[in-house]
Design a protein around this motif. Sequence first.
Motif, PDB file in Angstrom:
ATOM      1  N   GLY A 288       0.830  -1.213   0.000  1.00 52.68           N
ATOM      2  CA  GLY A 288       0.000   0.000   0.000  1.00 52.68           C
ATOM      3  C   GLY A 288       0.860   1.256   0.000  1.00 52.68           C
ATOM      4  O   GLY A 288       0.461   2.294  -0.560  1.00 52.68           O
ATOM      5  N   ILE A 289       2.056   1.177   0.600  1.00 56.64           N
ATOM      6  CA  ILE A 289       2.956   2.351   0.628  1.00 56.64           C
ATOM      7  C   ILE A 289       3.382   2.698  -0.799  1.00 56.64           C
ATOM      8  O   ILE A 289       3.469   3.868  -1.175  1.00 56.64           O
ATOM      9  N   ILE A 290       3.619   1.664  -1.606  1.00 57.18           N
ATOM     10  CA  ILE A 290       4.024   1.884  -3.002  1.00 57.18           C
ATOM     11  C   ILE A 290       2.915   2.625  -3.761  1.00 57.18           C
ATOM     12  O   ILE A 290       3.188   3.546  -4.534  1.00 57.18           O
ATOM     13  N   ALA A 291       1.663   2.241  -3.510  1.00 58.83           N
ATOM     14  CA  ALA A 291       0.549   2.918  -4.181  1.00 58.83           C
ATOM     15  C   ALA A 291       0.476   4.379  -3.733  1.00 58.83           C
ATOM     16  O   ALA A 291       0.247   5.277  -4.554  1.00 58.83           O
ATOM     17  N   LEU A 292       0.680   4.633  -2.431  1.00 62.02           N
ATOM     18  CA  LEU A 292       0.650   6.027  -1.947  1.00 62.02           C
ATOM     19  C   LEU A 292       1.780   6.827  -2.587  1.00 62.02           C
ATOM     20  O   LEU A 292       1.598   7.978  -2.993  1.00 62.02           O
ATOM     21  N   ASP A 293       2.955   6.210  -2.658  1.00 62.48           N
ATOM     22  CA  ASP A 293       4.119   6.874  -3.252  1.00 62.48           C
ATOM     23  C   ASP A 293       3.831   7.248  -4.713  1.00 62.48           C
ATOM     24  O   ASP A 293       4.178   8.334  -5.173  1.00 62.48           O
TER      25      ASP A 293
END
Length: 292
Positions: A154-159
Motif C-alpha cells: 500500500g505504501i508503493i501505491a501512496l508513493d
Amino acid sequence: MDQEEEKYAKLEKIVEMVNKSEISSVQNVVSGITKIINDPESSAKDLKEIIQIDPPLTGKLLKLANSVYYSPRNKISEIQQAIIWVGYDALKELALSQKVCEVFAGDSDIEGYSPNLLWKHSVAVALLGKMIYRREFGRKGENIYVAGLMHDIGIIALDQFCQDDFRVILTKTKTGKKNQTKMEKEVLGFDHTDVGRAMTDSWNLPRELVEVIGHHHNPDNIARDFVRPGLTLYVADYVCQQKRLGYGDAPVRDRELFKNCLKRLELSSFALDLIAEDVERELLKMEEQGLF
Ligand SMILES: [Fe+2]
Ligand SMILES: [Fe+2]
C-alpha cells in the motif's frame, strides 16, 4: 458523503489507478503461485506453466539459476531444469520475490524512504516470518512468505498515486516524530494497510493474504482463522524495524502488543533472536550475490 463513504471512495480511486498501472502485473503470478501453495494436488508442472506465461520473469529466473549463488554444473536453459536444480519450493519463492520486486520501482527518496529500502524490509519480513513458521511451528510458511513480501505494498501505491500527500506525510512523520500510519490517517483519512487490503482484495488473492496485510499494524482485530499468520507478521515486521533492516514505517511501535503476540504464539524471545540473526546473515548473502 460521510467520512466512511469518503474514505472508501478515495480507496476505490487509488485501486482503480493501481489496476491501470504496471503494479497490477503482479496479480497473475501471485494468484497463480498462491493457488499452488494452497493446493496439495499441485505440481512442478503448474509452476512451470505460470512462470512461462511471463517471458521477462522466465528470463530473470534462468539468469538467477545460472548465477554463482546456485552454481549449476551445466547451463540451465529451461524452467524445468531450474525447478530441479534450484528446488521446487525455492523456485516458487524466487518467482514470487522476483515478480513482486518489480512493483518496488521508482526513484523516490524522501526522509529515509525509497522503494528499494522498502523492498529490503519486505524481503526481511518475508524471510523472518517463514523461518518462524519452519522452526517454531514445523510448517513450510509459504503463505507468510508472500504476506511478508506484500504487506507494505500500500505504501508503493501512496508513493505513486498520492505523491504530494505522501511527501507531506513522511516529512511530518519525521519532524513530528509521529507514527507514519497515524499521519497517513490524519492526512488521508486511511492508511497503507487499508490500501494494501483494498488492492489485494481487488486482485482476488486468498482471504488469508488480504486479511493479514490489512491487519499488519493491528493484529488484535484479525479474524480468528488468521490469528497465527497475523500475529507472526506483526512480530516479523516489528523485529525487522527494530534491527533497521531496510525502511521501517513505524520505528516506534507498540512493545506491549509485540510481547503479547509472542506470548500468544508461544514464541520465546531467545528463539526469535536466533532466527533474526540467521535472517540478517541470509540478507547479507543475498545482497552480496546481487539477488536484490
Ligand atoms: Fe506497514
Ligand atoms: Fe512493514
